[in-house]
Enzyme design. Structure first.
Site, PDB file in Angstrom:
ATOM      1  N   CYS A   1       0.302   6.003  20.653  1.00  0.00           N
ATOM      2  CA  CYS A   1       0.810   6.351  21.988  1.00  0.00           C
ATOM      3  C   CYS A   1       2.135   7.098  21.927  1.00  0.00           C
ATOM      4  CB  CYS A   1       0.981   5.088  22.837  1.00  0.00           C
ATOM      5  SG  CYS A   1       2.185   3.948  22.152  1.00  0.00           S
TER       6      CYS A   1
ATOM      7  N   CYS B   1       0.980  -3.291  22.159  1.00  0.00           N
ATOM      8  CA  CYS B   1       2.385  -3.013  22.483  1.00  0.00           C
ATOM      9  C   CYS B   1       3.287  -4.146  21.997  1.00  0.00           C
ATOM     10  CB  CYS B   1       2.573  -2.829  23.986  1.00  0.00           C
ATOM     11  SG  CYS B   1       1.355  -1.745  24.739  1.00  0.00           S
TER      12      CYS B   1
HETATM   13  S1  FES Z   1       1.314   2.061  25.257  1.00  0.00           S
HETATM   14 FE1  FES Z   1       2.603   2.458  23.571  1.00  0.00          FE
HETATM   15  S2  FES Z   1       3.630   0.630  23.180  1.00  0.00           S
HETATM   16 FE2  FES Z   1       2.525   0.270  24.958  1.00  0.00          FE
END
Ligand code: FES
Length: 143
Positions: free
Chosen positions: A35, A104
């Site tokens: 991400c 996360c």
């Molecule tokens: S979506 Fe990247 S750490 Fe939560």
């Protein structure tokens, strides 16, 4: 749309210990390659305890809540106790995270542990990785 617990929302809306420590004893930075979110933890150590912790998180709401919770869970703990904090414990303390946000929670304990490893490495004058390997062999730092 994921449903977050009240605790997650609280730590996301009012994160504790945000910021940076001047002349920190240790710094730990991690990023999630999927991400692109990033997290940095700064620590001050006194008498083998975490006397101060601050963090900066460039990431999703769950990552911010996780950072905040990790900083609260680790504050005042011995380095050995703080090394035992793991992603499951953090998610539990937050009353759970949605399944697609569980990854996360990995960033928080990783960043904290890296900061502690950085401190231990600096203190011993040797690379942090070597110090941690020795500690693990000696039975410390187990999860
Ligand atoms: S979506 Fe990247 S750490 Fe939560």
């Amino acid at each position: 749309m994921p449903v977050y617990s009240e605790k997650v929302m609280d730590h996301f809306m009012n994160p504790r210990n945000v910021g940076e420590i001047e002349n920190p004893d240790g710094v730990g930075e991690v990023g999630n390659p999927v991400c692109g979110d990033m997290m940095a933890f700064y620590i001050k150590v006194k008498d083998n305890r975490l006397a101060d912790i601050k963090f900066k998180t460039f990431g999703c709401g769950a990552a911010i809540a996780v950072s905040s919770m990790v900083s609260e869970m680790a504050m005042g703990k011995t380095l050995e106790e703080a090394m035992k904090i793991n992603a499951h414990m953090v998610a539990d303390e937050l009353d759970g995270l949605p399944k697609n946000k569980l990854h996360c929670s990995n960033l928080g304990d990783e960043a904290l542990h890296k900061a502690i490893e950085d401190y231990l490495g600096k203190k011993s004058g040797r690379p942090a990785a070597a110090v941690m390997t020795e500690q693990k062999k000696a039975g410390g730092g187990k999860k």
